[in-house]
Design a protein around this motif. Structure first.
Motif, mmCIF file in Angstrom:
data_model
loop_
_atom_site.group_PDB
_atom_site.id
_atom_site.type_symbol
_atom_site.label_atom_id
_atom_site.label_comp_id
_atom_site.label_asym_id
_atom_site.label_seq_id
_atom_site.Cartn_x
_atom_site.Cartn_y
_atom_site.Cartn_z
ATOM 1 N N GLY A 101 0.811 -1.202 0.000
ATOM 2 C CA GLY A 101 0.000 0.000 0.000
ATOM 3 C C GLY A 101 0.845 1.252 0.000
ATOM 4 N N HIS A 102 0.166 2.380 -0.024
ATOM 5 C CA HIS A 102 0.851 3.663 0.095
ATOM 6 C C HIS A 102 1.476 3.755 1.485
ATOM 7 C CE1 HIS A 102 1.724 7.884 0.254
ATOM 8 N NE2 HIS A 102 0.895 8.052 1.273
ATOM 9 N N ALA A 103 2.655 4.372 1.579
ATOM 10 C CA ALA A 103 3.353 4.472 2.860
ATOM 11 C C ALA A 103 3.842 5.882 3.088
ATOM 12 C CB ALA A 103 4.529 3.495 2.905
ATOM 13 N N GLU A 104 3.509 6.420 4.261
ATOM 14 C CA GLU A 104 4.022 7.726 4.650
ATOM 15 C C GLU A 104 5.307 7.509 5.432
ATOM 16 O OE1 GLU A 104 1.235 10.183 6.665
ATOM 17 O OE2 GLU A 104 -0.374 9.798 5.222
ATOM 18 N N LEU A 105 6.423 7.866 4.834
ATOM 19 C CA LEU A 105 7.733 7.636 5.428
ATOM 20 C C LEU A 105 8.580 8.891 5.244
ATOM 21 C CD1 LEU A 105 9.403 5.373 6.801
ATOM 22 C CD2 LEU A 105 10.276 4.789 4.536
ATOM 23 N N ARG A 106 9.073 9.402 6.346
ATOM 24 C CA ARG A 106 9.876 10.619 6.275
ATOM 25 C C ARG A 106 11.291 10.281 5.808
ATOM 26 N NH1 ARG A 106 8.314 14.023 11.782
ATOM 27 N NH2 ARG A 106 6.081 14.270 11.311
ATOM 28 N N GLU A 107 11.722 11.004 4.804
ATOM 29 C CA GLU A 107 13.070 10.835 4.279
ATOM 30 C C GLU A 107 13.834 12.147 4.441
ATOM 31 O OE1 GLU A 107 14.614 8.304 3.264
ATOM 32 O OE2 GLU A 107 13.150 6.782 2.709
ATOM 33 N N ARG A 113 10.501 10.195 -1.929
ATOM 34 C CA ARG A 113 9.727 9.412 -0.961
ATOM 35 C C ARG A 113 9.206 8.144 -1.622
ATOM 36 N NH1 ARG A 113 5.952 13.816 2.288
ATOM 37 N NH2 ARG A 113 7.675 15.059 3.144
ATOM 38 N N PRO A 114 9.068 7.067 -0.845
ATOM 39 C CA PRO A 114 8.495 5.850 -1.427
ATOM 40 C C PRO A 114 7.031 6.064 -1.790
ATOM 41 C CG PRO A 114 8.772 5.618 0.946
ATOM 42 C CD PRO A 114 9.437 6.897 0.565
ATOM 43 N N ARG A 115 6.633 5.515 -2.921
ATOM 44 C CA ARG A 115 5.240 5.620 -3.356
ATOM 45 C C ARG A 115 4.407 4.481 -2.775
ATOM 46 N NH1 ARG A 115 2.611 8.301 -7.590
ATOM 47 N NH2 ARG A 115 0.661 7.300 -8.251
ATOM 48 N N SER A 116 5.018 3.308 -2.686
ATOM 49 C CA SER A 116 4.341 2.150 -2.100
ATOM 50 C C SER A 116 5.356 1.321 -1.334
ATOM 51 C CB SER A 116 3.662 1.296 -3.185
ATOM 52 O OG SER A 116 4.631 0.742 -4.049
ATOM 53 N N LEU A 117 4.850 0.456 -0.468
ATOM 54 C CA LEU A 117 5.723 -0.368 0.369
ATOM 55 C C LEU A 117 5.077 -1.728 0.565
ATOM 56 C CD1 LEU A 117 7.833 0.668 3.352
ATOM 57 C CD2 LEU A 117 6.140 -1.109 3.778
ATOM 58 N N GLU A 118 5.897 -2.767 0.586
ATOM 59 C CA GLU A 118 5.430 -4.133 0.850
ATOM 60 C C GLU A 118 5.785 -4.506 2.279
ATOM 61 O OE1 GLU A 118 7.250 -8.124 -0.677
ATOM 62 O OE2 GLU A 118 5.762 -7.453 -2.157
ATOM 63 N N ARG A 145 1.668 4.380 8.331
ATOM 64 C CA ARG A 145 0.552 5.263 8.001
ATOM 65 C C ARG A 145 0.425 5.347 6.479
ATOM 66 N NH1 ARG A 145 -1.651 8.867 11.460
ATOM 67 N NH2 ARG A 145 -1.924 10.344 9.736
ATOM 68 N N GLY A 146 -0.801 5.395 6.012
ATOM 69 C CA GLY A 146 -1.045 5.431 4.570
ATOM 70 C C GLY A 146 -1.431 4.074 4.011
ATOM 71 N N MET A 147 -1.198 2.994 4.784
ATOM 72 C CA MET A 147 -1.533 1.654 4.294
ATOM 73 C C MET A 147 -2.941 1.228 4.691
ATOM 74 S SD MET A 147 2.183 -0.208 4.823
ATOM 75 C CE MET A 147 1.908 -1.551 3.645
ATOM 76 N N SER A 148 -3.640 2.052 5.485
ATOM 77 C CA SER A 148 -5.033 1.746 5.810
ATOM 78 C C SER A 148 -5.849 1.658 4.531
ATOM 79 C CB SER A 148 -5.620 2.831 6.715
ATOM 80 O OG SER A 148 -5.029 2.815 7.985
ATOM 81 N N GLY A 166 -6.127 -0.435 10.921
ATOM 82 C CA GLY A 166 -5.196 0.439 11.624
ATOM 83 C C GLY A 166 -4.207 -0.361 12.434
ATOM 84 N N ARG A 167 -3.155 0.303 12.830
ATOM 85 C CA ARG A 167 -2.120 -0.338 13.629
ATOM 86 C C ARG A 167 -2.327 0.012 15.097
ATOM 87 N NH1 ARG A 167 4.272 -0.961 12.359
ATOM 88 N NH2 ARG A 167 4.962 -1.513 14.443
ATOM 89 N N TYR A 168 -2.174 -0.985 15.971
ATOM 90 C CA TYR A 168 -2.276 -0.749 17.406
ATOM 91 C C TYR A 168 -0.927 -0.229 17.888
ATOM 92 C CZ TYR A 168 -2.829 -1.616 22.402
ATOM 93 O OH TYR A 168 -2.889 -1.485 23.762
ATOM 94 N N ASN A 169 -0.898 1.022 18.338
ATOM 95 C CA ASN A 169 0.350 1.634 18.785
ATOM 96 C C ASN A 169 0.486 1.457 20.287
ATOM 97 O OD1 ASN A 169 1.199 2.673 16.221
ATOM 98 N ND2 ASN A 169 -0.406 4.216 16.400
#
Length: 283
Positions: A101-107, A113-118, A145-148, A166-169
């Motif tokens: 899915g889409h991934a929000e990752l700070r670079e 920035r990555p567009r998608s992530l496995e 975040r972004g993979m929801s 969602g992810r349980y933090n």
């Protein structure tokens, strides 16, 4: 697969196509996109980057807020739809899964920035909430975040078995890396009248798979409590009626047998009862 965008074009979350122009995502992703807009339609684009990747509009046609599911209808279809869907109940414990899915990752500043992530994960079972809602739970340390809204796919046959909610933090280490998953059983109920649920598409034999798992669970429970069907003597290996694998589903390979513990067939002990584990492997 696609991305749900803000009115300004920034990606919020992930979505995927069930049938031409029929799109599934997480309800909270669609809700956030709506809240950022001015009452206009949602905006989607394809997850895979390419020269021909138009932004398409979509509207919410079904929603299940309790289970965090939404079904959208897009003005134009994505290039492809999911190939196969199976009940979450058919997944073996500790079975291997994959989420893209889409991934929000700070670079670093200026870095692409990555567009998608496995992200790889494993199935941990079902969670029952106090409102009687059932969710799946997986462990997947790389879900961001972004993979929801992304589909949760079983690696052995690429079947979609859920939708990332969602992810349980955890702040204290409990249930670390846990991800909540909306079940395909609930997604199917939401799609009634919008997609062919009984034809030869991705939902083919879904109901049969769910019924077979439910029957196996009932038989397994009866054997455990010594009820009807229980043997007076030494338990015999469970014998299942012949079942036909779903069209398009690849037969389980060595990786599936090792992951599920069912290399020995229906009599193998997979920790869940021979019959139940064997049926889950078939579906």
């Amino acid at each position: 697969m696609g991305r749900v965008l803000t009115p300004a074009g920034a990606p919020l979350g992930t979505c995927f196509q069930l049938a031409p122009s029929v799109i599934a995502t997480a309800w909270h992703v669609a809700r956030e996109a709506v809240s950022l807009g001015d009452g206009g339609p949602l905006r989607l684009d394809a997850l895979a980057e390419g020269a021909d990747n138009p932004v398409r509009t979509a509207e919410i046609v079904r929603e299940d807020r309790a289970r965090d599911l939404a079904v959208l209808r897009a003005e134009s279809a994505f290039a492809g739809s999911v190939r196969l869907l199976r009940p979450a109940a058919s997944v073996n414990r500790a079975e291997s899964l994959v989420i893209v899915g889409h991934a929000e990752l700070r670079e670093a500043a200026g870095a692409p920035r990555p567009r998608s992530l496995e992200a790889l994960g494993t199935w941990q079972g079902i969670v029952t909430r106090t409102d009687d809602v059932l969710l799946g739970r997986i462990t997947a340390p790389d879900v961001l975040r972004g993979m929801s809204g992304a589909p949760v796919r079983r690696r052995r046959d690429d079947a979609v078995v859920g939708v990332v909610s969602g992810r349980y933090n955890s702040t204290d280490g409990w249930l670390e890396h846990s991800v909540w998953v909306a079940r395909t059983e609930d997604l199917r109920a939401l799609c009634a009248g919008l997609a062919d649920l009984d034809g030869g598409g991705p939902w083919a034999e879904f109901a049969a798979a769910a019924g077979a798992v439910a029957a196996a669970e009932a038989a397994d429970a009866a054997l455990r409590r010594g009820g009807p069907g229980a043997s007076d003597g030494a338990p015999e290996a469970a014998v299942a009626p012949p079942l036909t694998p779903s069209p398009g589903a690849d037969p389980p390979g060595p990786e599936a047998a090792e992951a599920s513990g069912t290399r020995g067939g229906p009599a193998a002990d997979d920790g869940e009862g021979g019959l139940l584990g064997w049926l889950r492997d078939l579906f």
